[in-house]
Design a protein around this motif. Structure first.
Motif, mmCIF file in Angstrom:
data_model
loop_
_atom_site.group_PDB
_atom_site.id
_atom_site.type_symbol
_atom_site.label_atom_id
_atom_site.label_comp_id
_atom_site.label_asym_id
_atom_site.label_seq_id
_atom_site.Cartn_x
_atom_site.Cartn_y
_atom_site.Cartn_z
ATOM 1 N N HIS A 301 0.223 -1.300 0.115
ATOM 2 C CA HIS A 301 -0.175 -0.525 0.131
ATOM 3 C C HIS A 301 0.877 1.265 0.606
ATOM 4 C CE1 HIS A 301 -3.464 -2.785 0.626
ATOM 5 N NE2 HIS A 301 -3.356 -2.710 1.796
ATOM 6 N N GLU A 302 0.428 2.215 -0.728
ATOM 7 C CA GLU A 302 1.905 3.304 -1.746
ATOM 8 C C GLU A 302 1.266 4.276 -0.469
ATOM 9 O OE1 GLU A 302 2.648 4.161 -5.256
ATOM 10 O OE2 GLU A 302 3.458 2.454 -6.028
ATOM 11 N N ALA A 303 -0.060 4.271 -0.344
ATOM 12 C CA ALA A 303 -0.836 5.761 -0.020
ATOM 13 C C ALA A 303 -0.903 5.886 1.504
ATOM 14 C CB ALA A 303 -2.756 5.785 -0.527
ATOM 15 N N LEU A 304 -0.779 5.859 2.257
ATOM 16 C CA LEU A 304 -0.538 6.411 3.723
ATOM 17 C C LEU A 304 -1.788 7.124 4.013
ATOM 18 C CD1 LEU A 304 3.068 6.614 4.906
ATOM 19 C CD2 LEU A 304 1.513 4.712 4.810
ATOM 20 N N SER A 305 -2.505 6.774 5.355
ATOM 21 C CA SER A 305 -3.825 8.068 5.648
ATOM 22 C C SER A 305 -3.761 7.481 7.028
ATOM 23 C CB SER A 305 -5.082 7.101 4.661
ATOM 24 O OG SER A 305 -5.893 6.118 5.400
ATOM 25 N N PHE A 306 -5.132 8.543 7.813
ATOM 26 C CA PHE A 306 -5.373 8.910 8.937
ATOM 27 C C PHE A 306 -5.589 7.431 9.445
ATOM 28 C CE2 PHE A 306 -4.004 13.029 7.947
ATOM 29 C CZ PHE A 306 -3.133 13.489 9.755
ATOM 30 N N THR A 307 -7.133 7.257 8.307
ATOM 31 C CA THR A 307 -8.169 6.170 8.435
ATOM 32 C C THR A 307 -7.234 4.712 8.809
ATOM 33 O OG1 THR A 307 -9.286 7.072 7.167
ATOM 34 C CG2 THR A 307 -9.779 5.347 7.538
ATOM 35 N N SER A 308 -6.166 4.652 7.846
ATOM 36 C CA SER A 308 -5.920 3.033 8.130
ATOM 37 C C SER A 308 -5.041 2.983 9.196
ATOM 38 C CB SER A 308 -4.787 2.724 6.594
ATOM 39 O OG SER A 308 -4.019 3.693 6.432
ATOM 40 N N MET A 309 -4.409 4.298 9.653
ATOM 41 C CA MET A 309 -3.238 4.224 11.230
ATOM 42 C C MET A 309 -3.817 4.052 12.150
ATOM 43 S SD MET A 309 -0.618 5.496 12.270
ATOM 44 C CE MET A 309 -0.423 4.464 13.362
ATOM 45 N N GLU A 310 -5.169 4.596 12.057
ATOM 46 C CA GLU A 310 -6.356 4.038 12.895
ATOM 47 C C GLU A 310 -6.584 2.223 12.969
ATOM 48 O OE1 GLU A 310 -10.543 5.779 14.979
ATOM 49 O OE2 GLU A 310 -10.061 6.796 13.925
ATOM 50 N N GLY A 311 -6.942 1.960 12.552
ATOM 51 C CA GLY A 311 -6.904 0.274 11.907
ATOM 52 C C GLY A 311 -5.882 -0.459 12.450
ATOM 53 N N PHE A 312 -4.706 0.361 11.880
ATOM 54 C CA PHE A 312 -3.122 -0.198 12.570
ATOM 55 C C PHE A 312 -3.567 -0.578 13.846
ATOM 56 C CE2 PHE A 312 1.244 -0.185 13.701
ATOM 57 C CZ PHE A 312 1.591 -0.822 12.705
ATOM 58 N N LEU A 313 -3.577 1.036 14.350
ATOM 59 C CA LEU A 313 -3.122 0.782 16.269
ATOM 60 C C LEU A 313 -4.633 -0.066 16.526
ATOM 61 C CD1 LEU A 313 -2.837 4.750 16.496
ATOM 62 C CD2 LEU A 313 -1.557 3.116 17.149
ATOM 63 N N ALA A 314 -5.794 -0.193 16.208
ATOM 64 C CA ALA A 314 -6.697 -1.225 16.543
ATOM 65 C C ALA A 314 -6.250 -2.208 16.551
ATOM 66 C CB ALA A 314 -8.421 -1.088 15.419
ATOM 67 N N ALA A 315 -6.015 -2.827 15.633
ATOM 68 C CA ALA A 315 -5.386 -4.278 15.195
ATOM 69 C C ALA A 315 -3.867 -4.148 16.298
ATOM 70 C CB ALA A 315 -4.401 -4.346 13.623
ATOM 71 N N LYS A 316 -3.192 -3.091 16.687
ATOM 72 C CA LYS A 316 -1.844 -3.299 17.855
ATOM 73 C C LYS A 316 -2.692 -3.551 19.312
ATOM 74 C CE LYS A 316 1.980 -0.985 18.175
ATOM 75 N NZ LYS A 316 2.827 -2.251 17.675
ATOM 76 N N VAL A 317 -3.642 -2.940 18.999
ATOM 77 C CA VAL A 317 -4.157 -3.027 20.232
ATOM 78 C C VAL A 317 -4.952 -4.144 21.205
ATOM 79 C CG1 VAL A 317 -6.040 -1.989 22.399
ATOM 80 C CG2 VAL A 317 -4.808 -0.196 20.721
ATOM 81 N N PHE A 318 -5.583 -5.101 19.961
ATOM 82 C CA PHE A 318 -5.857 -5.478 19.829
ATOM 83 C C PHE A 318 -5.512 -7.274 20.801
ATOM 84 C CE2 PHE A 318 -7.464 -9.964 17.382
ATOM 85 C CZ PHE A 318 -8.250 -10.320 18.085
ATOM 86 N N VAL A 319 -3.754 -7.544 19.839
ATOM 87 C CA VAL A 319 -3.211 -8.222 19.616
ATOM 88 C C VAL A 319 -2.206 -8.350 20.574
ATOM 89 C CG1 VAL A 319 -1.061 -9.145 18.582
ATOM 90 C CG2 VAL A 319 -2.355 -8.430 17.040
ATOM 91 N N GLU A 320 -1.756 -6.317 21.327
ATOM 92 C CA GLU A 320 -1.398 -7.243 22.863
ATOM 93 C C GLU A 320 -2.535 -7.498 23.573
ATOM 94 O OE1 GLU A 320 0.930 -5.714 25.771
ATOM 95 O OE2 GLU A 320 1.250 -5.615 24.133
ATOM 96 N N GLY A 321 -3.403 -7.576 23.545
ATOM 97 C CA GLY A 321 -4.534 -8.261 24.321
ATOM 98 C C GLY A 321 -4.373 -9.678 24.838
ATOM 99 N N LEU A 322 -4.241 -10.084 23.115
ATOM 100 C CA LEU A 322 -3.899 -11.772 22.848
ATOM 101 C C LEU A 322 -2.615 -12.324 23.571
ATOM 102 C CD1 LEU A 322 -4.926 -11.391 19.116
ATOM 103 C CD2 LEU A 322 -6.106 -12.611 20.824
ATOM 104 N N ARG A 323 -1.945 -11.026 23.576
ATOM 105 C CA ARG A 323 -0.710 -11.693 23.616
ATOM 106 C C ARG A 323 -0.283 -11.387 25.775
ATOM 107 N NH1 ARG A 323 3.590 -9.879 26.427
ATOM 108 N NH2 ARG A 323 2.846 -7.341 26.963
#
Length: 377
Positions: A301-323
């Motif tokens: 993905h070449e295009a960066l955005s605030f929205t995909s950044m938010e999706g990335f952070l949501a995933a990161k928080v979820f994975v920290e919960g899994l860990r």
């Protein structure tokens, strides 16, 4: 004996497949999560970008062996930003796809439609792309908000305007739960300062028919318009009012979709402001932004955005919960684990949950569209 061992092994696998863990979207090697989002229609860029961010981080985790030996799988269903479809998708994800948790839903009306379904099923609902109070009050143990609220965003916008001497402020909002949530935030911020709202105009969800709204707002002669809608209708309003040569400042909350808004506005976007609830994704200063940019590049993905950044952070928080939940995963274990995330710095983005407060962040900053559609802080 060999036949007996095979028989016992088969029976063990059959028992495991019928276990509650499997019914909750968990196997020995996978954990499946579900998302309902606008992947088609006038708001599709929001859903597509949110999904890209989720998948970019999950791909990084999976490439490293997953979490406790489990690969993360995402099932995304298209709701077109319509509540009825979101409700049907939520039932599909929980009852037929047997997902372990829900993540990255896009929008207030769609999330609102899902609330009674996932609450009744006791399924965690993590990182929705909305700042609505209905997901914050009353407290719902299954909802984990990663981002700041619309109340916090509109407070920041009104504070900025009033500090600059701008008090004649109007509101343009989507005529649904999202728009009303944003309007309530502006009303609250204005009342705090003893100020009336100069004018209020609306647009229907998934519509760009803003002619009437533009006329009503222009007649009120506001110095600024706070927009609570998606990118297509917000861009249409800005263009309509600029064509009338109305000297107005335009402000948007984060849900507008910053990248598609700038693209839709073209040269008319210069000077339009947007509040953001995630770190600036284009600089690479914060460690989490560098991580995001690397993951997006790896995902193609070449295009960066605030929205995909938010999706990335949501995933990161979820994975920290899994860990933190450990290998013996269950929905209750995940909830308990997420509630143990106290003032945790994810590399420039701090998240704090407790057992009575699932509003993870209060980060809000203002950005402005510059020449060529580039966002500046």
């Amino acid at each position: 004996m060999k036949i007996l061992r095979h028989l016992l092994s088969g029976l063990a696998l059959a028992a495991l497949a019928c276990s509650p863990a499997f019914a909750q979207g968990i196997t020995a090697t996978t954990v499946t999560v579900g998302q309902s989002a606008a992947l088609s229609g006038p708001a599709s860029e929001l859903g597509i970008e949110m999904r890209q961010g989720l998948l970019a981080y999950f791909a990084t985790v999976n490439a490293g062996g997953g979490i406790h030996g489990r690969q993360i799988e995402l099932v995304s269903l298209d709701d077109g930003y319509e509540p009825e479809r979101a409700a049907a998708n939520t039932r599909e994800l929980i009852e037929r796809r047997n997902v372990f948790a829900l993540i990255g839903y896009v929008g207030t009306p769609t999330s609102q439609a899902a609330v009674p379904i996932f609450t009744d099923a006791k399924v965690p609902f993590i990182g929705p792309f909305t700042g609505a109070e209905l997901l914050r009050e009353p407290f719902n143990r299954y909802v984990f908000n990663v981002r700041a609220s619309y109340f916090q965003e509109t407070e920041r916008i009104v504070d900025h305007l009033v500090a600059a001497g701008t008090t004649r402020i109007a509101v343009f909002h989507q005529n649904d739960a999202y728009g009303r949530a944003g309007l309530a935030g502006v009303e609250r911020a204005m009342a705090k300062r003893g100020l009336p709202i100069a004018a209020i105009a609306t647009v229907e969800r998934n519509s760009t028919d803003v002619a009437g709204a533009a006329r009503a707002l222009a007649a009120a002669k506001p110095a600024a318009v706070i927009q609570i809608s998606a990118y297509a209708s917000c861009a249409a309003l800005v263009k309509a009012m600029k064509n009338d040569d109305a000297p107005v400042q335009f402000f948007n909350v984060s849900f507008v979709g910053s990248r598609p808004l700038a693209a839709a506005l073209g040269e008319d976007g210069h000077g339009v402001m947007v509040s953001q609830v995630v770190p600036y994704p284009f600089s690479g200063v914060e460690p989490v932004v560098r991580e995001y940019r690397s993951a997006m590049t790896a995902a193609g993905h070449e295009a960066l955005s605030f929205t995909s950044m938010e999706g990335f952070l949501a995933a990161k928080v979820f994975v920290e919960g899994l860990r933190r939940a450990g290998p013996n995963l269950s929905r209750k274990a995940l909830i308990d684990a997420l509630e143990s995330i106290r003032r945790h710095d994810f590399g420039g983005f701090v998240v704090n949950f407790t057992d009575s407060d699932h509003n993870g962040s209060d980060f809000v900053e203002l950005t402005i569209v510059g020449r060529g559609g580039r966002f500046m802080r």
